[in-house]
Design a protein around this motif. Structure first.
Motif, short mmCIF file in Angstrom:
data_model
loop_
_atom_site.label_atom_id
_atom_site.label_comp_id
_atom_site.label_asym_id
_atom_site.label_seq_id
_atom_site.Cartn_x
_atom_site.Cartn_y
_atom_site.Cartn_z
N VAL A 189 -7.14 1.68 1.86
CA VAL A 189 -6.87 2.56 3.01
C VAL A 189 -8.14 2.78 3.82
O VAL A 189 -8.14 2.71 5.06
N LEU A 190 -9.25 3.04 3.15
CA LEU A 190 -10.53 3.26 3.85
C LEU A 190 -10.99 2.01 4.58
O LEU A 190 -11.45 2.08 5.73
N LEU A 191 -10.87 0.86 3.94
CA LEU A 191 -11.27 -0.39 4.59
C LEU A 191 -10.42 -0.66 5.83
O LEU A 191 -10.94 -1.07 6.88
N MET A 192 -9.12 -0.43 5.71
CA MET A 192 -8.22 -0.69 6.85
C MET A 192 -8.50 0.25 8.01
O MET A 192 -8.44 -0.14 9.17
N ARG A 193 -8.84 1.48 7.69
CA ARG A 193 -9.05 2.44 8.79
C ARG A 193 -10.43 2.30 9.42
O ARG A 193 -10.56 2.36 10.65
N PHE A 194 -11.47 2.10 8.61
CA PHE A 194 -12.84 2.16 9.14
C PHE A 194 -13.53 0.80 9.24
O PHE A 194 -14.13 0.49 10.25
N GLU A 195 -13.44 -0.03 8.20
CA GLU A 195 -14.17 -1.29 8.19
C GLU A 195 -13.47 -2.36 9.04
O GLU A 195 -14.09 -3.04 9.85
N PHE A 196 -12.16 -2.51 8.83
CA PHE A 196 -11.41 -3.53 9.56
C PHE A 196 -10.79 -3.00 10.85
O PHE A 196 -10.34 -3.79 11.68
N ALA A 197 -10.75 -1.68 11.01
CA ALA A 197 -10.21 -1.03 12.20
C ALA A 197 -8.80 -1.52 12.52
O ALA A 197 -8.44 -1.70 13.68
N SER A 198 -8.01 -1.75 11.47
CA SER A 198 -6.65 -2.28 11.70
C SER A 198 -5.59 -1.20 11.55
O SER A 198 -4.41 -1.43 11.84
N GLY A 199 -6.00 -0.01 11.06
CA GLY A 199 -5.10 1.13 11.01
C GLY A 199 -3.85 0.90 10.18
O GLY A 199 -3.83 0.13 9.22
N LEU A 200 -2.75 1.56 10.61
CA LEU A 200 -1.50 1.49 9.86
C LEU A 200 -0.90 0.09 9.91
O LEU A 200 -0.22 -0.33 8.97
N ALA A 201 -1.16 -0.66 10.98
CA ALA A 201 -0.66 -2.04 11.06
C ALA A 201 -1.29 -2.89 9.95
O ALA A 201 -0.61 -3.71 9.32
N GLY A 202 -2.59 -2.72 9.72
CA GLY A 202 -3.25 -3.46 8.64
C GLY A 202 -2.70 -3.06 7.29
O GLY A 202 -2.49 -3.92 6.41
N LEU A 203 -2.45 -1.77 7.12
CA LEU A 203 -1.86 -1.31 5.86
C LEU A 203 -0.45 -1.87 5.70
O LEU A 203 0.00 -2.14 4.59
N GLY A 204 0.22 -2.07 6.83
CA GLY A 204 1.54 -2.70 6.79
C GLY A 204 1.47 -4.13 6.28
O GLY A 204 2.33 -4.59 5.54
N GLN A 205 0.41 -4.86 6.69
CA GLN A 205 0.22 -6.22 6.18
C GLN A 205 -0.03 -6.20 4.67
O GLN A 205 0.49 -7.05 3.93
#
Length: 407
Positions: A250-266
């Motif tokens: 969750v932290l990587l998706m929000r801050f490092e990859f900046a992909s947010g909820l869409a990244g978490l969806g992947q």
């Protein structure tokens, strides 16, 4: 398996309930973790996941004792309807801009009620299929149910994209989950009273005494069943590892990859594929090499995958790790579910499944909380990745010790 009418009905109810669970939890996660109107640090994220996971522990003993005492059909119908009402209350609270504490409390209630549904469905399965088909039936129900939950989460991502990522959009998205509860209740009510058990009641006459003894009784039965005890050790290690990896992702998706909820969806999509792959292959692997070797090999694969795919901390490796870790965890879970359903008597099965939920979600919440104290703000913590792999190997050692002489 679909030739059994009762299994089809129970499966449909599970699908509806888990679709609603996936949508509700993803909608609430979006409202709290990926909402531009709210901020979230590692401790806040851990608190949010604790709110979604702790009901499994708090409500578990009560669910187990009551499922071995009350008509499971009535419990499933009532729990689904009550959950639907509380989902609506939660959605209204999100729209009104309620604080994190209020939302976490409501999430505790909703997910807590869900435990009656989940434990009830698992304990009822032996009443709708022959004992010889339990492994296949459980693989279908558990695996496809998990995939349906991921689809529900995907629906939440899509609906939220249409309605907006603010409080109003997040609340309306969460509200849609009530459909799952309504359909699940409608399907279960078509069973005849008593059709889902329990066949016998082996409990004190006083309900409160039975509830208080739920955990103890489930633990006593599990400890005296070596196949179940060994499985619990393996799954306990996996859930502890999963808690650490969940927070980091969750932290990587929000801050490092900046992909947010869409990244978490992947990530959720790859997780669902891993679960599906496990469901399609576990029964055949177990038939070929045995349950003990299957579980041991799965844990070795998990430890290696965490190091190989977790340490790069790139988007591609995180997605690959989600697939492998979900595959490993589901293989272990299917083996443990089958052991409980096959080796535990019907009069105690609900309490053992309740203990199951309690232990594993306490482990996941505890690992989340500990990881939140040391994880980097952006999720880049190689030391935690190594620690997770070590936990897998320690769990493998405990499993091997507990399962000696049993295959």
């Amino acid at each position: 398996m679909l030739a059994f009418a009762g299994f089809r009905r129970l499966l449909l109810s599970r699908f509806a309930a888990q679709w609603g669970d996936g949508l509700f939890q993803a909608g609430l996660a979006g409202a709290v973790l990926f909402n531009p109107e709210r901020e979230a640090d590692p401790l806040a994220i851990a608190a949010g996941f604790a709110a979604l996971l702790l009901p499994y522990s708090v409500v578990g003993p009560f669910a187990g004792a009551l499922l071995d005492r009350w008509d499971r059909r009535r419990v499933l119908v009532t729990a689904n309807l009550l959950r639907g009402v509380m989902i609506l209350v939660t959605a209204v609270s999100v729209i009104a801009g309620a604080s994190g504490t209020v939302l976490f409390t409501l999430a505790l209630v909703v997910v807590g009620i869900s435990r009656f549904v989940g434990s009830g469905l698992s304990a009822s399965l032996p009443h709708v299929v022959p004992v010889r088909n339990l492994v296949e039936a459980n693989a279908i129900a558990t695996t496809l149910g998990a995939v349906i939950a991921v689809l529900g989460a995907g629906c939440a991502v899509g609906i939220r994209a249409l309605l907006g990522d603010d409080d109003t959009g997040s609340g309306l998205t969460t509200c849609v989950a009530v459909i799952g509860s309504a359909v699940a209740a409608f399907v279960v009510v078509r069973f005849a009273p008593g059709a889902l058990g329990p066949d016998e009641v082996d409990e004190p006459a006083q309900t409160l005494v039975a509830v208080a003894r739920g955990l103890f009784d489930g633990g006593r039965v599990a400890v005296h069943t070596p196949t179940v005890l060994a499985g619990f050790v393996a799954l306990l290690a996996h859930r502890a590892v999963f808690g650490v990896l969940l927070l980091m992702t969750v932290l990587l998706m929000r801050f490092e990859f900046a992909s947010g909820l869409a990244g978490l969806g992947q990530v959720a999509g790859l997780f669902g594929l891993g679960v599906l792959a496990a469901g399609l292959t576990t029964a055949r692997i177990v038939a070929g090499v045995g349950r003990r070797r299957t579980m041991g090999a799965a844990m070795v694969v998990g430890a290696v995958a965490i190091l190989a795919l977790g340490l790069p901390m790139a988007m591609w490796s995180t997605l690959a790790a989600a697939f492998v870790v979900s595959f490993v965890g589901q293989v272990v879970k299917l083996c443990v579910d089958a052991a409980v359903q096959r080796d535990i008597g019907d009069e105690s099965r609900g309490r053992v499944f309740a203990l199951y939920d309690t232990l594993f979600n306490v482990a996941q919440v505890a690992s989340l909380a500990l990881a939140a104290l040391v994880v980097a703000d952006d999720g880049r913590s190689p030391g935690l990745v190594v620690a997770a792999a070590v936990v897998y190997l320690v769990g493998l050692g405990g499993f091997a010790l507990a399962s000696r002489g049993h295959h």
